[in-house]
Design an enzyme around this catalytic site. Sequence first.
Site, PDB file in Angstrom:
ATOM      1  N   GLU A  93      32.972  33.676  44.485  1.00 43.74           N
ATOM      2  CA  GLU A  93      32.654  35.088  44.684  1.00 43.74           C
ATOM      3  C   GLU A  93      32.987  35.887  43.428  1.00 43.74           C
ATOM      4  OE1 GLU A  93      30.948  36.102  47.063  1.00 43.74           O
ATOM      5  OE2 GLU A  93      31.229  34.620  48.667  1.00 43.74           O
ATOM      6  N   CYS A 102      37.005  38.245  54.976  1.00 39.64           N
ATOM      7  CA  CYS A 102      37.112  37.542  53.695  1.00 39.64           C
ATOM      8  C   CYS A 102      37.030  38.523  52.524  1.00 39.64           C
ATOM      9  CB  CYS A 102      36.033  36.475  53.560  1.00 39.64           C
ATOM     10  SG  CYS A 102      36.359  35.040  54.596  1.00 39.64           S
ATOM     11  N   HIS A 125      34.045  31.089  48.943  1.00 38.61           N
ATOM     12  CA  HIS A 125      33.498  30.802  50.269  1.00 38.61           C
ATOM     13  C   HIS A 125      33.016  29.358  50.293  1.00 38.61           C
ATOM     14  CE1 HIS A 125      32.782  35.003  52.056  1.00 38.61           C
ATOM     15  NE2 HIS A 125      33.301  34.291  53.034  1.00 38.61           N
TER      16      HIS A 125
HETATM   17  N1  PCA Z   1      35.291  33.634  56.988  1.00 39.85           N
HETATM   18  C1  PCA Z   1      35.180  35.017  57.399  1.00 39.85           C
HETATM   19  C2  PCA Z   1      36.562  35.445  57.760  1.00 39.85           C
HETATM   20  C3  PCA Z   1      37.361  34.210  57.853  1.00 39.85           C
HETATM   21  C4  PCA Z   1      36.532  33.168  57.256  1.00 39.85           C
HETATM   22  O1  PCA Z   1      36.883  31.995  57.043  1.00 39.85           O
HETATM   23  C5  PCA Z   1      34.486  35.857  56.356  1.00 39.85           C
HETATM   24  O2  PCA Z   1      33.715  35.316  55.554  1.00 39.85           O
HETATM   25  O3  PCA Z   1      34.683  37.074  56.336  1.00 39.85           O
END
Ligand code: PCA
Length: 224
Positions: free
Chosen positions: A83, A146, A170
Site C-alpha cells: 500500500e 486496515c 494487504h
Molecule cells: N482487512 C480489513 C480489516 C482487517 C483485515 O484484515 C481491511 O482491509 O480493512
Amino acid sequence: MTKTLLITYFGPFPGVSVNPSGVTARQVADVLADESAVQVVTREIPVSYAGSSEALREMLTDIRPDAVLSLGVAVGRDKVSFEKVAINLDSADIEDNDGVVRVDEAIAPEGREAYFSTLPVRASYERLRGVGLPVEISYTAGTYVCNHVFYEAHRILERQGRRIPAGFVHIPATQVDHEPSDAQTTFTAHTDAGGVESESVPTLPEAVVARIVAELVRDTLKVM
Ligand code: PCA
C-alpha cells in the site's frame, strides 16, 4: 545492531472467518528468525476503529520498534499489495468488531489528509516483480480498519517525533496448508475493506505470501 520490527495482524471480521494475516505474521517471523539484523515482534490488533488506535498507541510506546509493518487481508485481490497511501477517512458499510459503522468520518479531524508509506514500496515491488513474484503497488488501502491502522501508525509516530519506516501490506486470501481440507473458511469481499468482488476468490499459497513479506522486510532493513 539488531533492529526491532513490529508486525501487526488482524483476527476475523464480518465476511472473513479466519484472517490469514496472523499466519503470515508468524511465518514471516519464522523466515527471518536466523537473521541477526532483525528481531520480529508480532502483535494482533483488534478489527475496531477505536480499539485499533488504542492498541497501536500502546504497542508503539511499549515496544518502541525501529520499523512497523501492518498486515491485513483484502479478499478478492490476487497479488500481495504494497500500500502506498493511507487516507484520513473511515467509511464502510460493514461494522467493525465493536458493532460500529462509520460513514465519511475523519480519522483525525485536525490531522493530515493522507500519509505515504515510508517502506521502500517502489524498489521492493520492482525487485520482487523482477523475480516473478505476485506483487503490486496499491493506491488504496480501502476506508475500513486496515486503512485506519495504516493512517494511525503514521500519525502516532509523527506525534511521538519518530521517523521510522512504517507501512501496510494487504495480502490476498491464502491457500491454507496447515488445516484439514474440510475446514471451512468463509471469505466475502468488501470493497471498503480493500476487497475486489467477483465470482470466485483468488488465493495464493501461504508460503509465497510469507516469502514476499519477508523480502519486503529485507528491503526495508537496507534503507534503515
Ligand atoms: N482487512 C480489513 C480489516 C482487517 C483485515 O484484515 C481491511 O482491509 O480493512
